[in-house]
Design an enzyme around this catalytic site. Structure first.
Site, PDB file in Angstrom:
ATOM      1  N   ASN A  48       0.829  -1.212   0.000  1.00  0.00           N
ATOM      2  CA  ASN A  48       0.000   0.000   0.000  1.00  0.00           C
ATOM      3  C   ASN A  48       0.861   1.259   0.000  1.00  0.00           C
ATOM      4  O   ASN A  48       0.598   2.221  -0.733  1.00  0.00           O
ATOM      5  CB  ASN A  48      -0.908   0.024   1.237  1.00  0.00           C
ATOM      6  CG  ASN A  48      -2.027  -0.995   1.175  1.00  0.00           C
ATOM      7  OD1 ASN A  48      -2.292  -1.587   0.136  1.00  0.00           O
ATOM      8  ND2 ASN A  48      -2.686  -1.211   2.297  1.00  0.00           N
ATOM      9  N   ARG A 384      -9.964  -4.846 -14.305  1.00  0.00           N
ATOM     10  CA  ARG A 384      -8.817  -5.679 -13.921  1.00  0.00           C
ATOM     11  C   ARG A 384      -9.214  -7.144 -14.039  1.00  0.00           C
ATOM     12  O   ARG A 384     -10.226  -7.563 -13.472  1.00  0.00           O
ATOM     13  CB  ARG A 384      -8.372  -5.406 -12.479  1.00  0.00           C
ATOM     14  CG  ARG A 384      -7.983  -3.968 -12.183  1.00  0.00           C
ATOM     15  CD  ARG A 384      -7.415  -3.834 -10.771  1.00  0.00           C
ATOM     16  NE  ARG A 384      -7.430  -2.452 -10.310  1.00  0.00           N
ATOM     17  CZ  ARG A 384      -6.497  -1.550 -10.591  1.00  0.00           C
ATOM     18  NH1 ARG A 384      -5.480  -1.889 -11.352  1.00  0.00           N
ATOM     19  NH2 ARG A 384      -6.575  -0.320 -10.117  1.00  0.00           N
ATOM     20  N   ARG A 414      -4.759   1.757 -13.272  1.00  0.00           N
ATOM     21  CA  ARG A 414      -3.407   1.992 -12.753  1.00  0.00           C
ATOM     22  C   ARG A 414      -2.741   0.712 -12.277  1.00  0.00           C
ATOM     23  O   ARG A 414      -3.313  -0.072 -11.532  1.00  0.00           O
ATOM     24  CB  ARG A 414      -3.434   3.016 -11.625  1.00  0.00           C
ATOM     25  CG  ARG A 414      -2.040   3.407 -11.147  1.00  0.00           C
ATOM     26  CD  ARG A 414      -2.065   4.570 -10.199  1.00  0.00           C
ATOM     27  NE  ARG A 414      -2.239   5.825 -10.919  1.00  0.00           N
ATOM     28  CZ  ARG A 414      -3.170   6.727 -10.630  1.00  0.00           C
ATOM     29  NH1 ARG A 414      -4.028   6.490  -9.673  1.00  0.00           N
ATOM     30  NH2 ARG A 414      -3.235   7.847 -11.298  1.00  0.00           N
ATOM     31  N   HIS A 444     -14.910   2.763 -15.276  1.00  0.00           N
ATOM     32  CA  HIS A 444     -14.704   1.994 -14.056  1.00  0.00           C
ATOM     33  C   HIS A 444     -15.935   1.162 -13.696  1.00  0.00           C
ATOM     34  O   HIS A 444     -15.949   0.454 -12.702  1.00  0.00           O
ATOM     35  CB  HIS A 444     -14.362   2.970 -12.915  1.00  0.00           C
ATOM     36  CG  HIS A 444     -13.943   2.318 -11.637  1.00  0.00           C
ATOM     37  ND1 HIS A 444     -14.720   2.343 -10.496  1.00  0.00           N
ATOM     38  CD2 HIS A 444     -12.833   1.626 -11.313  1.00  0.00           C
ATOM     39  CE1 HIS A 444     -14.111   1.698  -9.522  1.00  0.00           C
ATOM     40  NE2 HIS A 444     -12.957   1.247  -9.983  1.00  0.00           N
ATOM     41  N   TYR A 477     -11.653 -10.225  -1.879  1.00  0.00           N
ATOM     42  CA  TYR A 477     -12.367  -8.946  -1.819  1.00  0.00           C
ATOM     43  C   TYR A 477     -13.843  -9.229  -1.580  1.00  0.00           C
ATOM     44  O   TYR A 477     -14.416 -10.130  -2.197  1.00  0.00           O
ATOM     45  CB  TYR A 477     -12.256  -8.175  -3.140  1.00  0.00           C
ATOM     46  CG  TYR A 477     -10.939  -7.512  -3.428  1.00  0.00           C
ATOM     47  CD1 TYR A 477      -9.743  -8.000  -2.911  1.00  0.00           C
ATOM     48  CD2 TYR A 477     -10.881  -6.398  -4.260  1.00  0.00           C
ATOM     49  CE1 TYR A 477      -8.535  -7.388  -3.199  1.00  0.00           C
ATOM     50  CE2 TYR A 477      -9.665  -5.784  -4.552  1.00  0.00           C
ATOM     51  CZ  TYR A 477      -8.499  -6.279  -4.022  1.00  0.00           C
ATOM     52  OH  TYR A 477      -7.310  -5.681  -4.307  1.00  0.00           O
ATOM     53  N   ARG A 573     -14.006   1.867   4.284  1.00  0.00           N
ATOM     54  CA  ARG A 573     -12.771   1.122   4.521  1.00  0.00           C
ATOM     55  C   ARG A 573     -11.542   2.027   4.571  1.00  0.00           C
ATOM     56  O   ARG A 573     -10.701   1.895   5.435  1.00  0.00           O
ATOM     57  CB  ARG A 573     -12.562   0.069   3.427  1.00  0.00           C
ATOM     58  CG  ARG A 573     -11.189  -0.608   3.505  1.00  0.00           C
ATOM     59  CD  ARG A 573     -11.042  -1.721   2.501  1.00  0.00           C
ATOM     60  NE  ARG A 573     -11.304  -1.287   1.146  1.00  0.00           N
ATOM     61  CZ  ARG A 573     -10.392  -0.752   0.332  1.00  0.00           C
ATOM     62  NH1 ARG A 573      -9.165  -0.539   0.750  1.00  0.00           N
ATOM     63  NH2 ARG A 573     -10.701  -0.412  -0.906  1.00  0.00           N
ATOM     64  N   HIS A 601     -14.876  -4.112  -0.080  1.00  0.00           N
ATOM     65  CA  HIS A 601     -14.864  -3.405  -1.369  1.00  0.00           C
ATOM     66  C   HIS A 601     -16.241  -2.974  -1.885  1.00  0.00           C
ATOM     67  O   HIS A 601     -16.322  -2.273  -2.901  1.00  0.00           O
ATOM     68  CB  HIS A 601     -14.184  -4.311  -2.410  1.00  0.00           C
ATOM     69  CG  HIS A 601     -13.703  -3.596  -3.617  1.00  0.00           C
ATOM     70  ND1 HIS A 601     -14.322  -3.709  -4.854  1.00  0.00           N
ATOM     71  CD2 HIS A 601     -12.665  -2.747  -3.812  1.00  0.00           C
ATOM     72  CE1 HIS A 601     -13.681  -2.974  -5.740  1.00  0.00           C
ATOM     73  NE2 HIS A 601     -12.666  -2.379  -5.138  1.00  0.00           N
TER      74      HIS A 601
END
Length: 695
Positions: A48, A384, A414, A444, A477, A573, A601
């Site tokens: 992170n 992703r 990213r 997204h 997740y 979160r 998530h």
């Protein structure tokens, strides 16, 4: 983590993020968490932090250097001040992380697991390490002698290096009376060999060695052609600016631009240097000078070990008792993986809540669509994908069966740009129609729709999710996915795909809230409805669950709701810039964060008390980028049973008194306690779904 870098009503975004990563570090510190899982939290914390410096710190540094147009002198000064505050916090957290790691390894010794370095090897272990180095490591080594190079080599920010210094007592003669040591860099080949070497067992004792120390043990093998009487090696790594500079050349495709950017990223400006604090000053000065690192960059001293993210892959040595207990993923009640999944979805909506539910339902949906002769069209957004994606395989299978398959793949996701480019090339080879999105707006959204011919008409089926279509992350997740055959909702989904093709024409939606045109406005309306209820003397509630809350305009609306008497409960979160509990501003707002075994998530929005509530779920957080600069899809939930399920799972999170931390102005991450019984929400959610199956 108290700080004075925030205005009265808002926590600074970067400080809030660092507070989130502190919560991750708390998990690594928690002795109730299994030992090897604690070590993996150390790795998550480190990973992170790496991404934070590459992206957020890099952007603030650009502001401080005046490289971002339109920033005032005041904003530039504030950015410079913030850089110093971030570095101060990062050094403190880094020190704490090292203490935690050392404590974990002491405890691991009680379980027969020892991390040894090159100074602790027995004769037999030394022979093993020598052989391993010669046969495995040496062929993969990338070693550079630096002294006489005209241009300093590119240092990869994904790698860890040994900075080597060789010297003689009188130095190395290079001119009549001038002497200097020899400096070198050795890249540690973790991509080829991993970071950890398991040594032969000795009875019940297990020994593990870092690849760094294997190389240290063999420095004389590497540099035996040089004349020295002292050699030392210290670990270092850098982080580079990973910001995407938009290429305004309209003659280039998005694929060309992103491909160029990925190649250029390895040359990004250094923004952070982490190094072993035992390194000689002359070695550090030499490296900083050659790499162009100065005081505006973040310099973080540490111990012998860096790139702690590798600890996410620490060998478990079969010690299952040091890991979380594995629970089997559950079936969705009344939705069978046998027979046609489309026929079942035609009858009613279903909710998948990963990782509690088996993600195979998504794969089954796409596999069936790929084979069904009546299915003519499949459309999906991809952000992703898994490394070996069954989603991608199913879509290619469909194209080979003559379906018209359209994939909107976001190349600018990213740190996933390179994998997405490879998947895009694969899709293209296999006859899949590709859409690369919009020039200035990332896509997204998480949507999929198929069109099927039924009795001379086109019927649509689909799913809308809060998370990526990625069967690997679906194991770790938590995300909701709604399967539906609601023709009104899916007609709106079809309009989203039309917008990708004809983006100068903004569609009107009857059901969906779609960014960047309608989501913000829709949220304002829903918040205002609760404000009106409160002013009318009716019970008013807002319950939200998301990754991040940073948009000031939304925060101001929530403050107004609180002032009107609306009860606002937030489960966030990560970043949360809103400050709960301020008298006269936010006393009716409570906010918690849950950090545990799985990464939380979902994006869930519940407006109103249970019997009157409107519920939405989707891909958008309350962040400016999600509201204004991305295509995000948020869907209403109409099925009453699913609405109750979403309320129930929200309430389980809200009542967590084991892994929930309370948000406040001090950012001190105090645990939420109280309640008649112990509730660990992720485990309680699994039990909730298990009980539903038994009913």
């Amino acid at each position: 983590m108290a700080t004075n870098i925030h205005q009265e009503k808002y926590i600074n975004r970067e400080i809030s993020w660092l507070s989130f990563n502190e919560r991750v570090l708390q998990e690594a510190s928690d002795k109730k968490v299994p030992l090897l899982e604690r070590l993996r939290f150390v790795g998550i914390f480190s990973n992170n932090m790496d991404e934070f410096f590459k992206v957020r710190y890099a952007k603030i540094q650009r502001i401080s250097l005046g490289k971002i147009p339109g920033k005032t002198k005041f904003e530039i000064r504030q950015a410079t001040k913030l850089l110093k505050e971030i570095t101060k916090i990062a050094i403190k957290q880094q020190d704490k992380m090292r203490q935690v790691r050392r404590g974990i390894f002491k405890e691991l010794e009680e379980h027969g697991i020892y991390l040894v370095d090159e100074r602790q090897l027995t004769k037999a272990q030394g022979e093993f390490v020598k052989d391993y180095f010669i046969n495995k490591v040496s062929p993969s080594l990338f070693t550079i002698v630096l002294n006489d190079l005209q241009e300093f080599p590119i240092i990869k920010d994904s790698s860890v290096y040994l900075a080597v210094k060789m010297s003689k007592k009188k130095g190395r003669e290079i001119k009549d009376d001038i002497t200097e040591p020899i400096y070198s860099l050795v890249e540690i080949p973790t991509d080829d060999l991993g970071r950890f070497v398991v040594l032969p067992k000795d009875g019940d004792k297990n020994y593990i060695m870092l690849l760094d120390d294997v190389i240290r043990y063999n420095l004389d093998e590497i540099f035996n052609i040089f004349d020295y009487d002292h050699i030392e090696a210290h670990v270092m790594k850098i982080s580079r600016d990973a910001q995407f500079d938009e290429d305004l050349d309209r003659t280039k495709s998005i694929l060309e631009k992103v491909s160029f950017y990925v190649r250029q990223r390895i040359k990004g400006e250094p923004v952070r240097l982490i190094y072993d604090d035992g390194i000689a000053k002359d070695t550090l000065d030499f490296l900083m000078d050659k790499m162009g690192i100065d005081d505006l960059d973040s310099l973080i001293p540490g111990g012998r070990i860096h790139n702690h993210r590798d600890f996410m892959g620490f060998p478990d040595l079969g010690k299952k008792d040091l890991l979380y207990k594995r629970y089997p993923q559950l079936p969705i009640k009344d939705l069978s993986l046998r027979g046609s999944i489309l026929k079942q979805i035609k009858q009613r909506d279903y909710l998948l809540y990963a990782p509690y539910h088996n993600y195979k339902y998504v794969i089954k949906f796409l596999r069936e669509a790929a084979l069904d002769p009546k299915v003519k069209t499949i459309k999906i957004t991809i952000y992703r994908l898994a490394k070996n994606s069954q989603i991608a395989s199913s879509l290619i299978n469909a194209a080979k069966n003559g379906k018209k398959v359209t994939v909107q793949i976001e190349l600018r996701a990213r740190f996933d740009e390179a994998p997405n480019i490879k998947y895009a090339e694969l899709f293209k080879q296999e006859g899949v129609n590709l859409v690369f999105g919009l020039p200035d707006i990332k896509v997204h959204s998480k949507i999929c729709m198929i069109e099927r011919e039924e009795y001379g008409e086109v019927k649509r089926y689909g799913f809308i999710s809060t998370g990526n279509f990625n069967e690997s992350t679906a194991k770790i997740y938590t995300d909701y996915t709604l399967f539906t055959a609601d023709q009104g909702v899916l007609n709106d989904v079809s309009k989203v795909f039309d917008f990708f093709d004809i983006n100068y024409k903004i569609p009107n939606y009857k059901h969906l809230l779609v960014s960047p045109h309608y989501f913000r406005r829709g949220m304002y309306k829903l918040i205002n409805e609760q404000i009106k209820r409160a002013k009318d003397g009716k019970k008013a509630m807002i319950r939200l669950k998301m990754n991040s809350l940073s948009d000031r305009k939304i925060i101001d609306r929530l403050y107004k709701a609180s002032q009107a008497g609306v009860e606002v409960n937030l489960v966030v979160r990560g970043i949360n810039r809103l400050i709960p509990g301020i008298s006269g501003l936010s006393e009716n707002i409570k906010a918690i964060s849950v950090v545990d075994k799985f990464l939380e998530h979902p994006r869930l929005f519940i407006f109103g008390p249970d019997e009157k509530c409107k519920i939405f779920m989707g891909s958008a957080d309350y962040m400016p980028r999600n509201l204004d600069r991305r295509v995000e899809v948020t869907t209403p939930v109409y099925d009453e049973a699913i609405k109750q399920e979403l309320i129930d799972t929200f309430n389980i999170s809200w009542n967590d008194n084991v892994k929930a931390r309370i948000f406040n102005a001090a950012q001190d991450n105090k645990r939420q306690t109280g309640g008649k019984k112990r509730i660990r929400s992720q485990f309680a959610t699994y039990d909730y779904y298990l009980k539903k199956l038994e009913e």
